[in-house]
Design an enzyme around this catalytic site. Structure first.
Site, PDB file in Angstrom:
ATOM      1  N   LEU A  10       0.842  -1.210   0.000  1.00 28.92           N
ATOM      2  CA  LEU A  10       0.000   0.000   0.000  1.00 28.92           C
ATOM      3  C   LEU A  10       0.872   1.254   0.000  1.00 28.92           C
ATOM      4  O   LEU A  10       1.634   1.483   0.927  1.00 28.92           O
ATOM      5  CB  LEU A  10      -0.906   0.011   1.237  1.00 28.92           C
ATOM      6  CG  LEU A  10      -1.819  -1.211   1.410  1.00 28.92           C
ATOM      7  CD1 LEU A  10      -2.713  -1.014   2.632  1.00 28.92           C
ATOM      8  CD2 LEU A  10      -2.659  -1.457   0.159  1.00 28.92           C
ATOM      9  N   ARG A  17       2.196  14.395   7.056  1.00 32.63           N
ATOM     10  CA  ARG A  17       3.025  14.804   8.201  1.00 32.63           C
ATOM     11  C   ARG A  17       4.512  14.948   7.859  1.00 32.63           C
ATOM     12  O   ARG A  17       5.281  15.500   8.638  1.00 32.63           O
ATOM     13  CB  ARG A  17       2.843  13.813   9.367  1.00 32.63           C
ATOM     14  CG  ARG A  17       1.597  14.104  10.180  1.00 32.63           C
ATOM     15  CD  ARG A  17       1.379  13.081  11.254  1.00 32.63           C
ATOM     16  NE  ARG A  17       0.880  11.819  10.713  1.00 32.63           N
ATOM     17  CZ  ARG A  17       0.804  10.685  11.411  1.00 32.63           C
ATOM     18  NH1 ARG A  17       1.221  10.647  12.664  1.00 32.63           N
ATOM     19  NH2 ARG A  17       0.323   9.597  10.855  1.00 32.63           N
ATOM     20  N   GLN A  77      -5.467   3.863  -6.908  1.00 32.37           N
ATOM     21  CA  GLN A  77      -6.583   4.197  -6.030  1.00 32.37           C
ATOM     22  C   GLN A  77      -6.825   5.704  -6.181  1.00 32.37           C
ATOM     23  O   GLN A  77      -6.020   6.509  -5.746  1.00 32.37           O
ATOM     24  CB  GLN A  77      -6.225   3.854  -4.573  1.00 32.37           C
ATOM     25  CG  GLN A  77      -7.393   3.996  -3.612  1.00 32.37           C
ATOM     26  CD  GLN A  77      -6.958   3.875  -2.159  1.00 32.37           C
ATOM     27  OE1 GLN A  77      -5.798   4.108  -1.818  1.00 32.37           O
ATOM     28  NE2 GLN A  77      -7.891   3.533  -1.298  1.00 32.37           N
ATOM     29  N   ASP A 107       5.863   1.982   4.221  1.00 37.99           N
ATOM     30  CA  ASP A 107       6.677   2.925   5.005  1.00 37.99           C
ATOM     31  C   ASP A 107       7.381   2.259   6.178  1.00 37.99           C
ATOM     32  O   ASP A 107       7.662   2.884   7.191  1.00 37.99           O
ATOM     33  CB  ASP A 107       5.799   4.088   5.493  1.00 37.99           C
ATOM     34  CG  ASP A 107       4.702   3.629   6.441  1.00 37.99           C
ATOM     35  OD1 ASP A 107       4.476   2.407   6.552  1.00 37.99           O
ATOM     36  OD2 ASP A 107       4.071   4.502   7.076  1.00 37.99           O
ATOM     37  N   GLY A 144      -3.642   0.559  15.499  1.00 35.41           N
ATOM     38  CA  GLY A 144      -4.791  -0.297  15.774  1.00 35.41           C
ATOM     39  C   GLY A 144      -4.390  -1.295  16.851  1.00 35.41           C
ATOM     40  O   GLY A 144      -3.276  -1.806  16.848  1.00 35.41           O
ATOM     41  N   LYS A 355      38.553  14.973 -12.038  1.00 35.61           N
ATOM     42  CA  LYS A 355      37.285  14.707 -12.724  1.00 35.61           C
ATOM     43  C   LYS A 355      37.588  14.112 -14.080  1.00 35.61           C
ATOM     44  O   LYS A 355      38.471  14.624 -14.778  1.00 35.61           O
ATOM     45  CB  LYS A 355      36.503  16.007 -12.899  1.00 35.61           C
ATOM     46  CG  LYS A 355      35.142  15.798 -13.537  1.00 35.61           C
ATOM     47  CD  LYS A 355      34.691  16.967 -14.391  1.00 35.61           C
ATOM     48  CE  LYS A 355      35.467  17.043 -15.678  1.00 35.61           C
ATOM     49  NZ  LYS A 355      34.941  18.066 -16.608  1.00 35.61           N
ATOM     50  N   ALA A 384      53.589  20.007  -7.883  1.00 35.72           N
ATOM     51  CA  ALA A 384      52.634  20.688  -7.004  1.00 35.72           C
ATOM     52  C   ALA A 384      51.988  21.867  -7.729  1.00 35.72           C
ATOM     53  O   ALA A 384      52.628  22.542  -8.529  1.00 35.72           O
ATOM     54  CB  ALA A 384      53.347  21.178  -5.755  1.00 35.72           C
ATOM     55  N   ALA A 427      59.556  24.648 -13.863  1.00 36.45           N
ATOM     56  CA  ALA A 427      58.601  25.243 -12.923  1.00 36.45           C
ATOM     57  C   ALA A 427      57.879  26.403 -13.597  1.00 36.45           C
ATOM     58  O   ALA A 427      58.453  27.134 -14.398  1.00 36.45           O
ATOM     59  CB  ALA A 427      59.328  25.727 -11.679  1.00 36.45           C
TER      60      ALA A 427
HETATM   61  C1  UD1 Z   1      -2.971   1.391   9.733  1.00 29.25           C
HETATM   62  C2  UD1 Z   1      -3.840   0.292  10.308  1.00 29.25           C
HETATM   63  C3  UD1 Z   1      -3.550   0.144  11.800  1.00 29.25           C
HETATM   64  C4  UD1 Z   1      -2.087  -0.112  12.025  1.00 29.25           C
HETATM   65  C5  UD1 Z   1      -1.240   0.940  11.339  1.00 29.25           C
HETATM   66  C6  UD1 Z   1       0.199   0.545  11.374  1.00 29.25           C
HETATM   67  C7  UD1 Z   1      -5.948   0.279   9.071  1.00 29.25           C
HETATM   68  C8  UD1 Z   1      -7.355   0.730   9.055  1.00 29.25           C
HETATM   69  N1  UD1 Z   1      -5.234   0.638  10.117  1.00 29.25           N
HETATM   70  O1  UD1 Z   1      -3.345   2.612  10.347  1.00 29.25           O
HETATM   71  O2  UD1 Z   1      -4.313  -0.913  12.332  1.00 29.25           O
HETATM   72  O3  UD1 Z   1      -1.806  -0.115  13.406  1.00 29.25           O
HETATM   73  O4  UD1 Z   1      -1.600   1.062   9.943  1.00 29.25           O
HETATM   74  O5  UD1 Z   1       1.011   1.569  10.872  1.00 29.25           O
HETATM   75  O6  UD1 Z   1      -5.512  -0.413   8.167  1.00 29.25           O
HETATM   76  N2  UD1 Z   1      -3.193   3.694   2.293  1.00 29.25           N
HETATM   77  C9  UD1 Z   1      -3.613   3.606   0.988  1.00 29.25           C
HETATM   78  N3  UD1 Z   1      -4.848   3.997   0.664  1.00 29.25           N
HETATM   79  C10 UD1 Z   1      -5.729   4.467   1.580  1.00 29.25           C
HETATM   80  C11 UD1 Z   1      -5.297   4.569   2.919  1.00 29.25           C
HETATM   81  C12 UD1 Z   1      -4.024   4.164   3.240  1.00 29.25           C
HETATM   82  O7  UD1 Z   1      -2.832   3.173   0.126  1.00 29.25           O
HETATM   83  O8  UD1 Z   1      -6.839   4.798   1.198  1.00 29.25           O
HETATM   84  C13 UD1 Z   1      -1.839   3.267   2.629  1.00 29.25           C
HETATM   85  C14 UD1 Z   1      -0.983   4.393   3.165  1.00 29.25           C
HETATM   86  O9  UD1 Z   1      -0.249   4.995   2.112  1.00 29.25           O
HETATM   87  C15 UD1 Z   1      -0.070   3.658   4.111  1.00 29.25           C
HETATM   88  C16 UD1 Z   1      -0.902   2.492   4.605  1.00 29.25           C
HETATM   89  O10 UD1 Z   1      -1.928   2.317   3.665  1.00 29.25           O
HETATM   90  O11 UD1 Z   1       1.086   3.137   3.470  1.00 29.25           O
HETATM   91  C17 UD1 Z   1      -1.485   2.719   5.983  1.00 29.25           C
HETATM   92  O12 UD1 Z   1      -2.329   3.830   5.955  1.00 29.25           O
HETATM   93  P1  UD1 Z   1      -2.412   4.845   7.167  1.00 29.25           P
HETATM   94  O13 UD1 Z   1      -3.409   5.876   6.845  1.00 29.25           O
HETATM   95  O14 UD1 Z   1      -1.069   5.294   7.550  1.00 29.25           O
HETATM   96  O15 UD1 Z   1      -3.027   3.902   8.288  1.00 29.25           O
HETATM   97  P2  UD1 Z   1      -2.895   4.060   9.831  1.00 29.25           P
HETATM   98  O16 UD1 Z   1      -3.908   5.013  10.302  1.00 29.25           O
HETATM   99  O17 UD1 Z   1      -1.495   4.298  10.202  1.00 29.25           O
HETATM  100 CA    CA Z   2       0.554   4.920   9.265  1.00 25.96          CA
END
Ligand code: UD1
Ligand code: CA
Length: 488
Positions: A10, A17, A77, A107, A144, A355, A384, A427
């Site tokens: 994902l 942030r 998406q 990440d 979560g 270079k 030199a 020189a």
């Molecule tokens: C998510 C988890 C949480 C977990 C945490 C760990 C869910 C609902 N929650 O929360 O349980 O503890 O990661 O870091 O899954 N992303 C998409 N499309 C979207 C939303 C998110 O690609 O529509 C991707 C983001 O780019 C990211 C990852 O999914 O790489 C997680 O999304 P993020 O919004 O950071 O989820 P958290 O709130 O951190």
């Molecule tokens: Ca996150």
């Protein structure tokens, strides 16, 4: 590993942030982007297919991902409606699949392939509908929580914002990495709702759905929570980078590399070091740098994409795309720019910039020089303060110096020009025309001495007094000892 494994990464979220024009997953630690680290862990599991979900800056992120893993399927998406929606988009991109699906976030740069493999193997062996890779952490804020029932079985994952005060006390968190039976996942996704505090489709709600359907659910707690730690801002990114570096440096020491000060030594993920390499404090080895055995690097040296030969010594140097031969010496205070090639036992010394310069075996440029667009033959010594004047204001030109030449101090070689094998210079020579092999080039005019100049033109100064005293002492007029002078 699983005969039929699909991994979904994902990477659609914006990462607000980070406060950056660069997408979060493209930020780098250890010489690679965060998503590149994750993809490398994913590839180690040898899945049948990899799908990446992109959204924000999809062109850049997608191109970057396919640069790392060309066969990766990209799913777009359009709107970030949650992790559940992101996985739906990924499944649509690959059509009907069976087997096991792992969902990972992009990440978590410290994630390792062997951990993913162990997670997938346990998931498959237990024949679960869904497994969550969990971790026990000191500060669970933002994650979560893994909610377990009275038997200790996983009942649900509850997001921070939706959790009760009691649930927020739970220290076991969901890493965001989940494993699914593909058939269950396809059935569960349409059942997800977005009636929660973020108004998103939570992938983690699939856990509760499986439980209600009476299917097997489980959590696999990872001992090493760093591997599932994500970077949401630059402070977390720096912390992950530091930990990644600590691990890399520690591994190289285990493999026989001496590191005098691990705290000030930075080594990128793709660097390769041989045994008995010695790294002194304040050294950064970056990119695809390769260092052969017994080389000593540092202190205070940065090398990016460089190749350093066995037993070479590189001191207080900044280098990029340079190749240094076995036993060669570089620095202190050298600047090696791309295209520098130093032969075995050669030398690029103090305050020397190079270079596109091929410097032959045993050849030396020891002091205060600029060597650009040049070829220097084996055994040659450059005096030199020599400038290879490669730029005429419009175009760059090359200089060639032959083998075993000896050029003197403070020379300028005005390119294009060629100095033959065994030739020399005086020189201060400005070489504008080719010097044949064995010839000595001298361009400075004959020296003129004006006797008594200090006494007549600087009368009354300490300079004049010293000159007068010296003339009386030795009784020799200044300039008389000079041969060939044109004195009046
Ligand atoms: C998510 C988890 C949480 C977990 C945490 C760990 C869910 C609902 N929650 O929360 O349980 O503890 O990661 O870091 O899954 N992303 C998409 N499309 C979207 C939303 C998110 O690609 O529509 C991707 C983001 O780019 C990211 C990852 O999914 O790489 C997680 O999304 P993020 O919004 O950071 O989820 P958290 O709130 O951190
Ligand atoms: Ca996150």
């Amino acid at each position: 590993m699983g005969q039929n494994l699909t991994v979904i990464v994902l990477a659609a979220g914006g990462g607000t942030r980070m406060k950056s024009k660069t997408m979060k997953v493209l930020h780098r630690v250890g010489g690679r982007s965060m998503v590149e680290h994750v993809l490398s862990a994913v590839q180690a599991v040898q899945p049948q297919r990899i799908v990446a979900v992109v959204g924000h800056q999809r062109e850049e992120v997608g191109a970057h991902i396919q640069g790392v893993v060309p066969e990766c399927v990209l799913a777009v998406q359009e709107e970030q409606q949650g992790t559940g929606d992101a996985v739906r988009v990924a499944l649509e991109a690959v059509g009907l699949i069976d087997g096991t699906v792992i969902v990972a976030t992009a990440d978590t740069p410290l994630l390792r392939g062997d951990s993913l493999r162990a997670f997938a193997e346990e998931h498959e062996a237990a024949q679960r509908a869904v497994s969550v890779l969990s971790a026990i952490v000191d500060d669970a804020f933002g994650y979560g929580r893994v909610v377990r029932d009275e038997d200790g079985d996983v009942a649900a994952i509850v997001e921070e914002k939706d959790a009760t005060p009691e649930q927020r006390e739970i220290g076991e968190i969901s890493s965001g990495i989940l494993a699914f039976d593909a058939a269950f996942l396809a059935e569960a996704l349409p059942q997800l709702g977005n009636d929660n505090s973020k108004g998103e489709y939570y992938l983690t709600d699939t856990v509760g759905i499986a439980r209600e359907a009476g299917l097997t659910v489980g959590a696999h707690a990872i001992d090493d929570a760093w591997q599932t730690a994500g970077a949401n801002d630059r402070e977390e990114l720096a912390a992950l980078g530091k930990e990644l570096n600590r691990r890399i440096v520690s591994q190289w020491m285990k493999d026989g590399v001496s590191v005098m000060d691990p705290a000030t030594t930075w080594i990128d993920s793709d660097v390769v070091l041989a045994t008995d390499v010695m790294i002194l404090p304040g050294t950064q080895l970056l990119g695809a740098t390769v260092i052969a055995e017994d080389a000593v690097i540092g202190p205070d040296t940065t090398l990016k994409d460089c190749e350093i030969g066995a037993g070479a010594r590189v001191v207080r140097t900044h280098g990029e795309l340079a190749v240094i031969g076995d036993g060669a010496a570089v620095g202190p205070y050298a600047f090696l720019r791309p295209g520098t090639k130093l032969g075995a036992d050669g030398k690029i010394g103090t305050f020397v910039e190079t270079k596109n310069a091929e410097i032959g075996e045993g050849a030396k440029v020891p002091h205060l020089s600029y060597v650009g667009d040049a070829e220097i033959g084996e055994g040659t010594n450059i005096g030199a303060g020599t400038i290879f004047a490669n730029y005429d204001g419009v175009a760059k030109h090359r200089t060639k110096v032959g083998k075993h030449a000896k050029t003197a101090s403070n020379n300028t070689f005005v390119a294009p020009v060629e100095i033959g094998d065994g030739a020399g210079t005086g020189a201060g020579t400005v070489v504008r025309r080719d010097v044949p092999p064995g010839a000595l080039a001298v361009s400075a005019g004959p020296q003129r001495n004006l006797p008594g100049w200090a006494q007549t033109k600087r009368g009354g100064t300490a300079q004049a007094e010293a000159a007068a005293a010296a003339s009386q002492d030795d009784g020799v007029g200044i300039g008389e000892s000079e041969s060939g002078g044109a004195e009046s």
